[in-house]
Design an enzyme around this catalytic site. Structure first.
Site, PDB file in Angstrom:
ATOM      1  N   ASP A 233     136.437  79.122  63.731  1.00  0.00           N
ATOM      2  CA  ASP A 233     135.626  78.126  64.438  1.00  0.00           C
ATOM      3  C   ASP A 233     135.464  76.901  63.540  1.00  0.00           C
ATOM      4  O   ASP A 233     134.855  76.986  62.472  1.00  0.00           O
ATOM      5  CB  ASP A 233     134.263  78.717  64.777  1.00  0.00           C
ATOM      6  CG  ASP A 233     133.446  77.827  65.695  1.00  0.00           C
ATOM      7  OD1 ASP A 233     133.852  76.677  65.973  1.00  0.00           O
ATOM      8  OD2 ASP A 233     132.375  78.295  66.143  1.00  0.00           O
TER       9      ASP A 233
ATOM     10  N   CYS B 252     135.846  80.250  74.202  1.00  0.00           N
ATOM     11  CA  CYS B 252     135.356  80.246  72.820  1.00  0.00           C
ATOM     12  C   CYS B 252     133.840  80.301  72.888  1.00  0.00           C
ATOM     13  O   CYS B 252     133.275  80.747  73.882  1.00  0.00           O
ATOM     14  CB  CYS B 252     135.878  79.050  72.027  1.00  0.00           C
ATOM     15  SG  CYS B 252     135.211  77.439  72.483  1.00  0.00           S
TER      16      CYS B 252
ATOM     17  N   ARG C 245     137.591  74.843  70.106  1.00  0.00           N
ATOM     18  CA  ARG C 245     138.789  75.666  70.227  1.00  0.00           C
ATOM     19  C   ARG C 245     139.315  75.808  71.653  1.00  0.00           C
ATOM     20  O   ARG C 245     140.508  75.599  71.901  1.00  0.00           O
ATOM     21  CB  ARG C 245     138.528  77.068  69.632  1.00  0.00           C
ATOM     22  CG  ARG C 245     138.268  77.030  68.147  1.00  0.00           C
ATOM     23  CD  ARG C 245     137.823  78.376  67.627  1.00  0.00           C
ATOM     24  NE  ARG C 245     136.473  78.672  68.102  1.00  0.00           N
ATOM     25  CZ  ARG C 245     135.829  79.803  67.873  1.00  0.00           C
ATOM     26  NH1 ARG C 245     136.426  80.767  67.199  1.00  0.00           N
ATOM     27  NH2 ARG C 245     134.597  79.990  68.315  1.00  0.00           N
TER      28      ARG C 245
END
Length: 141
Positions: free
Chosen positions: A114, A9, A15
């Site tokens: 996100d 990520c 994440r």
């Protein structure tokens, strides 16, 4: 056969640590690591990510963010990025990686949102997307 999965990520604190934890739990014989395209190096997983994962029986409390590097990509059999833009970044930095870099949401046609600095609801949404994407990947593998 896939023995090593790398999850990527941006900051490697939200994440990718969540996806790493889930994949490691679901694929006990596979080595799963994570990194960030622009990691917050040395920082632990976001407290909300850690809490949500603990609620699912997955401990990511010991996670420490690292920047993506050549060795990560070279060692991975499969690289799963959270967004198509991150896939392009990885392939641009490491042209040899084409063919093993995919968006985790490829089978669902999505980029994983996100949740950084956006509260529990955003983290829950992101984690639900990750769980759904992983389910589709497991079926494909």
């Amino acid at each position: 056969m896939i023995k090593r999965i790398l999850v990527v990520c941006e900051g490697n604190i939200c994440r990718s640590p969540m996806a790493q934890g889930l994949l490691a739990k679901m694929l006990p014989g596979v080595s799963v690591t994570s990194a960030g395209c622009a990691a917050v190096v040395g920082r632990g997983a976001d407290p909300l990510a850690t809490q949500l994962m603990a609620e699912r029986g997955v401990d990511i409390a010991g996670h420490i963010a690292v920047n993506l590097n050549l060795e990560h990509v070279r060692m991975a059999d499969l690289v799963l990025a959270m967004t198509r833009a991150q896939c392009r970044t990885i392939q641009s930095r490491y042209p040899f990686s084409k063919g093993k870099v995919y968006c985790i949401g490829e089978h669902a046609g999505i980029d994983v949102v996100d949740p950084y600095r956006r509260g529990r609801g955003a983290f829950e949404t992101s984690l639900e997307q990750i769980e759904g994407c992983i389910t589709k990947w497991l079926a494909a593998l």
